[in-house]
Design a protein around this motif. Structure first.
Motif, short mmCIF file in Angstrom:
data_model
loop_
_atom_site.label_atom_id
_atom_site.label_comp_id
_atom_site.label_asym_id
_atom_site.label_seq_id
_atom_site.Cartn_x
_atom_site.Cartn_y
_atom_site.Cartn_z
N ASP A 11 64.14 58.08 -17.05
CA ASP A 11 64.94 57.69 -18.22
C ASP A 11 64.62 58.53 -19.45
N ARG A 69 65.13 61.27 -26.87
CA ARG A 69 66.12 60.56 -26.08
C ARG A 69 65.40 59.90 -24.92
N THR A 128 64.37 55.67 -23.17
CA THR A 128 64.41 54.21 -23.28
C THR A 128 63.06 53.72 -23.79
N PRO A 129 63.00 52.50 -24.35
CA PRO A 129 61.72 51.95 -24.81
C PRO A 129 60.65 51.92 -23.71
#
Length: 312
Positions: A96, A148, A150-151
């Motif tokens: 991700d 860029r 995700t957490p």
């Protein structure tokens, strides 16, 4: 009593630094390609298992002794932290996050290494702290507008260098096998841990693409056999900040490959940040001037346990 880390940039140290700088910078892109059609943890288990087995076989043919039970246990601890926690978490995060972002965030490794090194009495000089600070400023600039992820991916990328640098510094005080046998044992045990995690997570092997298989082969030969062995030599024979300074150069290589091969774009601020990062590296790796009348070799306090890769 083992020797303290040398502060002289010998030809072998420079060769190892160059290898880790370039090869590990490219492995972020290689991992991204490999996990397109291969399971992340299963791919790493194959990578380190094959590399460790090949290295062990070559060393045995050359007459090297097998590790003792105590050395296997120490190798398992280091392999789990570095390969399972460090590389494993980065690989999971790259599902991700881009390869460039992964390399950027991992650049905090020198800071963690300096902090963990102090737990065992390692000294970090003022110029090294300045270099670390400058490098981190460069990472902040590079992430401005470029991040860029995700957490969860970002959290994994922060946890990964904690595992890696703690394992690296701890390895200097563990009874590891000497020389390259230590690298072989760590890759075999770390690969075993990754295989177990892959099975527990229910990863499945499908039909891998040719690109993924070529990436796996590159990661195995260059990323593991060559660069990992070079890194463990640096851990054993140089200062913590120098051994982990690859984390500042890796983003440069990763971004260059991302832009050149992966179609990624980097703005003016990003390229300026790379210059700041390289300045931080220069401050960290620039040789220390020995005091007048002092030896040019170690100035840090020696440790009581054998260092990783000693005698390589």
């Amino acid at each position: 009593m083992s020797p303290a880390p040398a502060r002289v940039l010998t030809p072998l140290v420079l060769l190892c630094l160059g290898t880790v700088y370039v090869v590990w910078g490219s492995t972020y892109f290689g991992i991204k390609v490999a996990i397109e059609t291969l399971p992340p943890l299963g791919m790493l288990a194959a990578r380190f298992g094959v590399a460790g087995a090949l290295l062990l076989l070559v060393l045995r043919l050359r007459g090297a002794a097998l590790p003792t039970a105590r050395q296997w246990a120490a190798s398992a601890a280091v392999g789990t932290l570095l390969l399972g926690g460090g590389t494993g978490l980065v690989t999971l995060a790259e599902r991700d996050a881009s390869s460039s972002v992964a390399a950027m965030i991992i650049a905090v490794s020198p800071l963690f290494a300096a902090l963990f090194g102090r737990l065992w009495g390692e000294r970090t000089g003022g110029r090294e702290w300045l270099g670390i600070a400058v490098g981190l400023v460069g990472i902040v600039l590079l992430n401005a507008g470029e991040l860029r992820a995700t957490p969860l991916a970002a959290a994994l990328l922060v946890l990964a260098p904690l595992c890696w640098t703690f394992g690296s510094q701890w390895s200097r005080h563990l009874p590891l096998p000497p020389g390259l046998m230590g690298s072989a044992a760590e890759m075999l045990t770390g690969g075993g841990v990754l295989l177990l995690l892959s099975l527990l997570m229910g990863e499945r092997w499908g039909a891998p693409s040719a690109a993924s298989l070529w990436a796996l082969a590159y990661l195995t030969v260059f990323g593991s056999l060559l660069a990992y062995s070079a890194y463990m030599y640096l851990v054993a024979h140089t200062r913590p900040a120098l051994a982990t300074s690859y984390a500042y150069v890796n983003p440069v290589v990763a971004v260059a490959l991302g832009v050149g091969l992966g179609g990624e774009r980097l703005g003016t601020l990003g390229w300026a940040a790379l210059g700041v990062i390289l300045t931080g590296v220069l401050l960290v790796v620039w040789p220390h001037r020995a005091p007048t009348g002092a030896a040019t070799e170690p100035t840090a306090e020696p440790t009581a346990e054998p260092t990783a890769g000693e005698g390589a």
